[in-house]
Design an enzyme around this catalytic site. Structure first.
Site, short mmCIF file in Angstrom:
data_model
loop_
_atom_site.label_atom_id
_atom_site.label_comp_id
_atom_site.label_asym_id
_atom_site.label_seq_id
_atom_site.Cartn_x
_atom_site.Cartn_y
_atom_site.Cartn_z
N TRP A 1 0.82 -1.22 0.00
CA TRP A 1 0.00 0.00 0.00
C TRP A 1 0.85 1.27 0.00
O TRP A 1 0.32 2.36 0.10
CB TRP A 1 -0.91 0.01 1.24
CG TRP A 1 -1.78 -1.20 1.33
CD1 TRP A 1 -3.01 -1.39 0.75
CD2 TRP A 1 -1.48 -2.41 2.03
NE1 TRP A 1 -3.48 -2.64 1.05
CE2 TRP A 1 -2.57 -3.29 1.84
CE3 TRP A 1 -0.40 -2.84 2.81
CZ2 TRP A 1 -2.61 -4.57 2.39
CZ3 TRP A 1 -0.43 -4.12 3.35
CH2 TRP A 1 -1.53 -4.97 3.14
N ASP A 2 2.18 1.14 -0.09
CA ASP A 2 3.07 2.29 0.03
C ASP A 2 2.91 2.96 1.38
O ASP A 2 2.99 4.18 1.50
CB ASP A 2 2.84 3.30 -1.11
CG ASP A 2 4.00 4.31 -1.22
OD1 ASP A 2 5.06 4.04 -0.66
OD2 ASP A 2 3.79 5.37 -1.84
N TYR A 3 2.68 2.16 2.41
CA TYR A 3 2.57 2.67 3.77
C TYR A 3 3.92 2.60 4.47
O TYR A 3 4.06 2.01 5.55
CB TYR A 3 1.51 1.89 4.54
CG TYR A 3 0.08 2.33 4.28
CD1 TYR A 3 -0.22 3.60 3.81
CD2 TYR A 3 -0.98 1.46 4.53
CE1 TYR A 3 -1.54 3.99 3.59
CE2 TYR A 3 -2.30 1.84 4.32
CZ TYR A 3 -2.57 3.11 3.85
OH TYR A 3 -3.86 3.51 3.64
#
Length: 681
Positions: free
Chosen positions: A312-314
């Site tokens: 999630w590109d977290y």
């Protein structure tokens, strides 16, 4: 009487200066080594903040000297330091500049002459520099005090903090060229964007790497060098690579140092590419983690992962905040780590174990073909999320835009936090740049309150099968990532209506205050208006996305910039907005405050932000309290408030209309007079 007033003012300022402590200065990017962003200065208070006036404005000259197409690729995110009787900061092109703190006059400048022909993956940006004093060197020797800066073309440079001249004994002529360890697809694929950190005679630097380009992206090693000689000391790759095909896992965000413990704290990113991890099975330790290393050796002390197998590109974008807090069971040294998901993890500084329970909770499954997701993710239980973490139909903006937004969101997977990316399209909320970003959090050690800016917007992420990705043309406003080496490319875009409004209801940016001990949100306050984004300067109090952070003072104030062109002050107790100071362009940077010759100043980099779509500039602006006989006029107080520009335009339009009506009346009278003359003859 005026002389007596001035004498009393001078005595008061001198008293304030005498009471100032080490926190009166701002010697580190985050205020102190641990990034608390707290100042003990009390001269500016909620009662007198309305008397702030602009003290000076400094322009780097980039706006006039650089081509417009180059300036459109800049982000002015710098925070100055007050060291060696100078304010020292870096421009987006890595020029290091020292100013007189009282006048803003330039004292020295160093230009590393980076090429503007390169296209840095994360644009031209420099968030700040680091300051270090060599306690082994004799007073007065060259480079006893040093400024370290990283560059967009991957150099680490050491300068004399008093003169700006390169330190000849560091590396080669004052610089070390960093080898990314692999062939780059283009020169800007690998760069340095955040300030280095120092401790125990070591300087440590991270890197920023292009997202979503390829599986075999450059590695994310953090590198340490001898602060005196520039000789390599150690490197640490956060990503444990057993059976993992991936790059990244790097540290682009600011780091923190505990000098007493000899630890450096790294906020690590997700592995590359971001949105499909089939070739990197498992949890991908120590990506998406707070990592503590022995600063002298690079030895791992501990690591705590905040997202397992991130798709999630977290990644962790915020500096770990080092604080001593009251947990309810006594005082304890901790690491406070805010995240893009709007979580706040609080970890023991010696062990990395959560101070309050963190639960592993089941999250949505059924990822894209070839993906093996983690069945659970860590959720803090004591400190509540700083913002909502799910979008429902009730959260969609109203009016003419509603049906289009409902259609967009209804066509996408939307099962709440950690819904996996899909070929259908997936709602990512908080967005991949949402929650708390590089501006990081701030902590008031006296009142034990945490403050942070948060961004509220929705991303839609869609996986594109490889055969469809060939020749794919990304629509305007969409981010395309080839994710070479995987079965899917990706497309990412903000969920907006046909009129360009965000699909979720405002506020779109908020400041939050949190009582950590009680685990309670104290207040939310909307930050920013649409004035510098909307037509005609219409100032809707919607809040704006806030990637930048805040500075807090013992005087009871919280300062922040936003995507509109104002520096703002908020009451730290209530969250009420108390003051706005107009800037040349938006200050999408962290403010700082300092004491100079008995007067407290607040300064911010105001150069705009190309990714946020703002106007672009090249200034640093400082404010202070008005001196006797000095102060803003009623008119300037009016036009320098949100909505003031709209008022000016409305007045100008009204005057133009009056002039037009008067002109028509004069012409009509002249025509009637000519007719009367003709009729009488």
């Amino acid at each position: 009487m005026r002389s007596l007033y001035r004498l009393l003012a001078v005595l008061l300022l001198c008293a304030s200066s005498a009471m100032a402590s080490e926190h009166s200065a701002w010697e580190f990017w985050g205020g102190d080594r641990g990034g608390q962003r707290f100042s003990e200065l009390t001269q500016i208070t909620p009662d007198n903040v309305g008397n702030l006036v602009r003290a000076w404005t400094f322009h780097t000259g980039d706006l006039a000297a650089r081509a417009p197409e180059v300036m459109k690729r800049t982000k002015f995110e710098t925070t100055p330091l007050l060291v060696e009787d100078s304010l020292i900061f870096c421009s987006p092109f890595n020029e290091v500049i020292a100013l007189d703190p009282g006048s803003g006059a330039q004292k020295w400048r160093y230009d590393p002459k980076i090429s503007t022909a390169q296209r840095p993956a994360n644009r031209f940006v420099c968030r700040g520099v680091a300051y270090w004093v060599d306690d082994r060197a004799a007073e007065g020797t060259a480079c006893r005090s040093r400024i370290f800066t990283g560059t967009n073309d991957a150099r680490l440079i050491a300068l004399d903090a008093k003169t700006g001249k390169p330190c000849a004994d560091f590396g080669s002529g004052g610089e070390v060229r960093i080898d990314p360890g692999t062939r780059l697809e283009w020169p800007g694929e690998f760069q340095i964007t955040s300030a280095p950190v120092t401790g125990h005679g070591v300087v440590v630097v991270g890197s920023s790497i292009s997202d979503n380009r390829r599986v075999d992206a450059p590695g994310g090693a953090v590198r340490a060098y001898d602060a005196r000689t520039g000789q390599p000391r150690w490197s640490f790759d956060p990503l444990v690579r057993d059976g993992v095909a991936a790059g990244g896992g790097n540290v682009w965000a600011p780091m923190s140092v505990d000098e007493a413990r000899g630890l450096v704290f790294l906020p690590t990113t997700s592995p590359s590419p971001d949105f499909w991890g089939g070739k990197r099975p498992g949890n991908n330790e120590h990506a998406n983690s707070v990592v503590a290393l022995r600063i002298e050796t690079g030895e791992l002390a501990w690591a705590f992962q905040t997202v397992h197998h991130d798709v999630w590109d977290y990644d962790l974008p915020a500096q770990p905040t080092l604080a001593r807090i009251d947990t309810g069971d006594g005082m304890r040294d901790v690491v406070i780590q805010p995240t893009k998901q709007a979580f706040v993890f609080v970890l023991d500084r010696d062990t990395g174990k959560p101070v309050w329970p963190v639960e592993e909770r089941a999250v949505p499954q059924d990822g894209a073909e070839g993906e093996v997701l983690s069945p659970t993710q860590p959720f803090p239980t004591h400190v509540p999320p700083l913002m909502p973490q799910r979008i429902t139909a009730d959260d969609v903006v109203g009016g003419l835009d509603r049906s289009a937004c409902e259609k967009l969101l209804g066509a996408s997977r939307n099962e709440g936090l950690f819904t996996p990316p899909s070929t259908q399209g997936t709602v990512i909320y908080p967005m991949t740049g949402g929650g708390v970003n590089w501006g990081s959090a701030a902590f008031d050690p006296v009142n034990q309150i945490l403050y942070a800016n948060t961004s509220h917007a929705i991303h839609i992420v869609k996986l594109i099968p490889r055969e469809e990705a060939r020749g794919f043309s990304s629509p305007p406003g969409h981010d395309f990532g080839p994710q070479a080496g995987t079965p899917f490319a990706m497309s990412r875009w903000l969920a907006t209506s046909p009129l360009g409004m965000l699909c979720n209801k405002p506020p779109w940016g908020e400041m939050v205050a949190v009582d950590l001990k009680a685990g309670r949100i104290l207040w939310h306050s909307s930050v920013g208006t649409t004035e510098d984004l909307a037509p005609l300067g219409i100032a809707l109090h919607t809040g704006t996305p806030l990637v930048n952070g805040v500075a807090i003072t013992a005087g009871g104030l919280v300062f922040t910039g936003a995507v509109d062109a104002y520096l703002r002050a908020f009451d730290a107790k209530s969250g009420r907005e108390l003051w706005q100071g107009r800037l040349p362009v938006p200050g999408v940077a962290n403010p700082m405050t300092y004491l100079w010759k008995g007067e407290q100043y607040v300064a911010i980099g105001a150069g705009g932000h190309s990714e946020a779509g703002t106007s672009i500039g090249d200034s640093v602006v400082a404010f202070r309290l008005a001196r006797p006989g000095e102060g803003p006029s009623l008119w300037s107080r009016t036009i320098d408030r949100p909505g003031g520009r709209f008022l000016v335009k409305a007045v100008e339009a009204g005057l133009a209309l009056v002039a037009l009506v008067a002109l028509v009346a004069v012409l009509w009278r002249r025509r009637r007079a000519r007719r009367n003359v003709a009729a009488s003859s």
